[in-house]
Design a protein around this motif. Structure first.
Motif, PDB file in Angstrom:
ATOM      1  N   ALA A 185     117.654 -10.401  24.063  1.00  0.00           N
ATOM      2  CA  ALA A 185     117.434 -11.509  24.992  1.00  0.00           C
ATOM      3  C   ALA A 185     116.097 -11.353  25.719  1.00  0.00           C
ATOM      4  CB  ALA A 185     118.577 -11.585  25.999  1.00  0.00           C
ATOM      5  N   ILE A 186     115.742 -10.122  26.045  1.00  0.00           N
ATOM      6  CA  ILE A 186     114.450  -9.888  26.705  1.00  0.00           C
ATOM      7  C   ILE A 186     113.309 -10.184  25.740  1.00  0.00           C
ATOM      8  CG2 ILE A 186     112.969  -8.090  27.691  1.00  0.00           C
ATOM      9  CD1 ILE A 186     115.600  -6.868  28.848  1.00  0.00           C
ATOM     10  N   ARG A 187     113.452  -9.768  24.491  1.00  0.00           N
ATOM     11  CA  ARG A 187     112.415 -10.090  23.492  1.00  0.00           C
ATOM     12  C   ARG A 187     112.272 -11.605  23.336  1.00  0.00           C
ATOM     13  NH1 ARG A 187     115.169  -5.883  20.485  1.00  0.00           N
ATOM     14  NH2 ARG A 187     113.988  -3.930  20.661  1.00  0.00           N
ATOM     15  N   ASP A 188     113.395 -12.316  23.370  1.00  0.00           N
ATOM     16  CA  ASP A 188     113.336 -13.778  23.264  1.00  0.00           C
ATOM     17  C   ASP A 188     112.611 -14.395  24.458  1.00  0.00           C
ATOM     18  OD1 ASP A 188     114.713 -13.709  20.881  1.00  0.00           O
ATOM     19  OD2 ASP A 188     116.668 -14.177  21.781  1.00  0.00           O
ATOM     20  N   GLY A 189     112.662 -13.717  25.601  1.00  0.00           N
ATOM     21  CA  GLY A 189     112.031 -14.243  26.807  1.00  0.00           C
ATOM     22  C   GLY A 189     110.540 -14.001  26.884  1.00  0.00           C
ATOM     23  N   ARG A 241     100.706  -9.248  30.257  1.00  0.00           N
ATOM     24  CA  ARG A 241     100.406 -10.527  30.888  1.00  0.00           C
ATOM     25  C   ARG A 241     100.358 -11.623  29.822  1.00  0.00           C
ATOM     26  NH1 ARG A 241      96.496  -7.163  32.965  1.00  0.00           N
ATOM     27  NH2 ARG A 241      95.062  -7.993  31.410  1.00  0.00           N
ATOM     28  N   ILE A 242     100.431 -12.866  30.273  1.00  0.00           N
ATOM     29  CA  ILE A 242     100.193 -13.996  29.377  1.00  0.00           C
ATOM     30  C   ILE A 242      98.805 -13.833  28.747  1.00  0.00           C
ATOM     31  CG2 ILE A 242      99.696 -16.471  29.313  1.00  0.00           C
ATOM     32  CD1 ILE A 242     102.583 -16.149  29.504  1.00  0.00           C
ATOM     33  N   GLY A 243      98.727 -14.019  27.440  1.00  0.00           N
ATOM     34  CA  GLY A 243      97.456 -13.916  26.736  1.00  0.00           C
ATOM     35  C   GLY A 243      97.140 -12.540  26.195  1.00  0.00           C
ATOM     36  N   GLU A 244      97.887 -11.537  26.611  1.00  0.00           N
ATOM     37  CA  GLU A 244      97.618 -10.168  26.162  1.00  0.00           C
ATOM     38  C   GLU A 244      98.139  -9.969  24.739  1.00  0.00           C
ATOM     39  OE1 GLU A 244      98.575  -5.632  27.779  1.00  0.00           O
ATOM     40  OE2 GLU A 244      98.704  -7.363  29.136  1.00  0.00           O
ATOM     41  N   SER A 266     100.660 -15.989  16.972  1.00  0.00           N
ATOM     42  CA  SER A 266      99.507 -15.499  16.218  1.00  0.00           C
ATOM     43  C   SER A 266      98.176 -15.743  16.924  1.00  0.00           C
ATOM     44  CB  SER A 266      99.470 -16.162  14.834  1.00  0.00           C
ATOM     45  OG  SER A 266      99.374 -17.573  14.966  1.00  0.00           O
ATOM     46  N   GLU A 267      98.170 -16.587  17.962  1.00  0.00           N
ATOM     47  CA  GLU A 267      96.926 -16.857  18.676  1.00  0.00           C
ATOM     48  C   GLU A 267      97.221 -17.185  20.136  1.00  0.00           C
ATOM     49  OE1 GLU A 267      96.610 -21.574  17.384  1.00  0.00           O
ATOM     50  OE2 GLU A 267      95.327 -20.085  16.427  1.00  0.00           O
ATOM     51  N   ARG A 268      96.186 -17.092  20.957  1.00  0.00           N
ATOM     52  CA  ARG A 268      96.332 -17.476  22.355  1.00  0.00           C
ATOM     53  C   ARG A 268      96.366 -18.999  22.457  1.00  0.00           C
ATOM     54  NH1 ARG A 268      92.335 -13.653  25.927  1.00  0.00           N
ATOM     55  NH2 ARG A 268      93.540 -14.610  27.617  1.00  0.00           N
ATOM     56  N   GLY A 326     101.531  -9.683  18.310  1.00  0.00           N
ATOM     57  CA  GLY A 326     101.116 -11.042  18.626  1.00  0.00           C
ATOM     58  C   GLY A 326     100.634 -11.171  20.054  1.00  0.00           C
ATOM     59  N   TYR A 327     100.118 -12.356  20.359  1.00  0.00           N
ATOM     60  CA  TYR A 327      99.667 -12.669  21.712  1.00  0.00           C
ATOM     61  C   TYR A 327     100.846 -13.209  22.531  1.00  0.00           C
ATOM     62  CZ  TYR A 327      94.915 -12.306  19.909  1.00  0.00           C
ATOM     63  OH  TYR A 327      93.757 -11.851  19.339  1.00  0.00           O
ATOM     64  N   VAL A 328     100.909 -12.809  23.782  1.00  0.00           N
ATOM     65  CA  VAL A 328     101.957 -13.334  24.661  1.00  0.00           C
ATOM     66  C   VAL A 328     101.607 -14.782  25.002  1.00  0.00           C
ATOM     67  CG1 VAL A 328     103.172 -13.085  26.848  1.00  0.00           C
ATOM     68  CG2 VAL A 328     102.397 -11.046  25.617  1.00  0.00           C
ATOM     69  N   GLN A 329     102.414 -15.704  24.499  1.00  0.00           N
ATOM     70  CA  GLN A 329     102.172 -17.129  24.718  1.00  0.00           C
ATOM     71  C   GLN A 329     103.002 -17.683  25.871  1.00  0.00           C
ATOM     72  OE1 GLN A 329     103.018 -18.833  20.844  1.00  0.00           O
ATOM     73  NE2 GLN A 329     100.912 -18.523  20.145  1.00  0.00           N
ATOM     74  N   VAL A 330     104.217 -17.203  26.000  1.00  0.00           N
ATOM     75  CA  VAL A 330     105.127 -17.700  27.032  1.00  0.00           C
ATOM     76  C   VAL A 330     105.953 -16.534  27.557  1.00  0.00           C
ATOM     77  CG1 VAL A 330     107.086 -19.221  27.545  1.00  0.00           C
ATOM     78  CG2 VAL A 330     105.310 -19.981  25.947  1.00  0.00           C
TER      79      VAL A 330
END
Length: 230
Positions: free
Chosen positions: A63-67, A37-40, A72-74, A11-15
């Motif tokens: 916990a790191i995965r939750d962070g 990075r965000i968006g990657e 599915s999209e930017r 997936g895309y990094v959203q947060v």
């Protein structure tokens, strides 16, 4: 080497929840370096983060995965590059042979220039966060000003290289941005201007049109500190 925390889905990094990750690292005396990075876009199984020391349990991995929130999209919420890329894409569509709308391309260049001036004066978010004891607990990657200039203008420069009017406008916009940006940000703008001129020399066959672009480039160089004469 540290312990690698891997994504369990694509997936895309959203947060990136910096507060939660920092608190986790401080609580367990860890150093966490977030890889994307965000968006990657992250593939399942790819590294999300590296953690020191390596002796961390499954709870910390989770916990790191939750962070690092994947979707599915930017999204526009935190993804600075996305808005810039969308404006660039509109300009590219306007320059396509089937549409041939240079005015819309120039309007997009205006707004991209406006965004870059604002970003040039904005403090870059901290990429390294330390605790009260001075120990580093969280390391992040953010887009540099150089990268944002490239996202804004590289494809417009490439696909519009044969359009003298748009290239003249683009190189002049780089000069206008440079005249308002701190000197520390001049070189990425100068680099793009040099590439515009190189492309124009190759793609624009009518000498008078090419000279217009070169003249705009001379004006831009006069406003860019330390840009050289390339």
């Amino acid at each position: 080497p540290g312990a690698t925390v891997r994504a369990v889905a694509s997936g895309y990094v959203q947060v990136i929840d910096e507060r939660a990750l920092f608190d986790l690292a401080e609580r367990h005396t860890l150093a966490i370096r977030v890889a994307p990075r965000i968006g990657e876009f992250v593939l399942s199984g790819a590294p999300l983060a590296t953690v020191w020391p390596t002796s961390i349990g499954d709870d910390c991995h989770d916990a790191i995965r939750d962070g690092v929130v994947l979707g599915s999209e930017r999204t526009m919420q935190n993804d600075l590059e996305l808005g810039i890329r969308q404006l660039s894409d509109i300009a590219l569509k306007a320059l396509s042979p089937g549409i041939n709308d240079p005015t819309t391309a120039e309007l997009c260049i205006d707004r991209l220039g406006e965004a870059l001036v604002r970003l040039a004066h904005r403090a870059r978010p901290r990429e390294v966060r330390s605790g009260k004891d001075g120990a580093v607990h969280l390391m992040l990657q953010g887009p540099s000003f150089e990268r944002l200039v490239g996202v804004a203008f590289a494809q417009i420069r490439h696909y519009g290289a044969g359009d003298a009017t748009v290239m003249e406008y683009l190189v002049a916009t780089l000069g206008r941005v440079a005249s308002l940006a701190p000197p520390a940000h001049h070189e990425p703008l100068a680099h793009q201007a040099r590439l515009v001129l190189a492309g124009a020399r190759e793609q624009i066959t009518l000498e008078a049109d090419a000279e217009r672009v070169v003249a705009a480039g001379d004006w831009t160089r006069s406003r860019v500190a330390g840009s050289g004469r390339g």
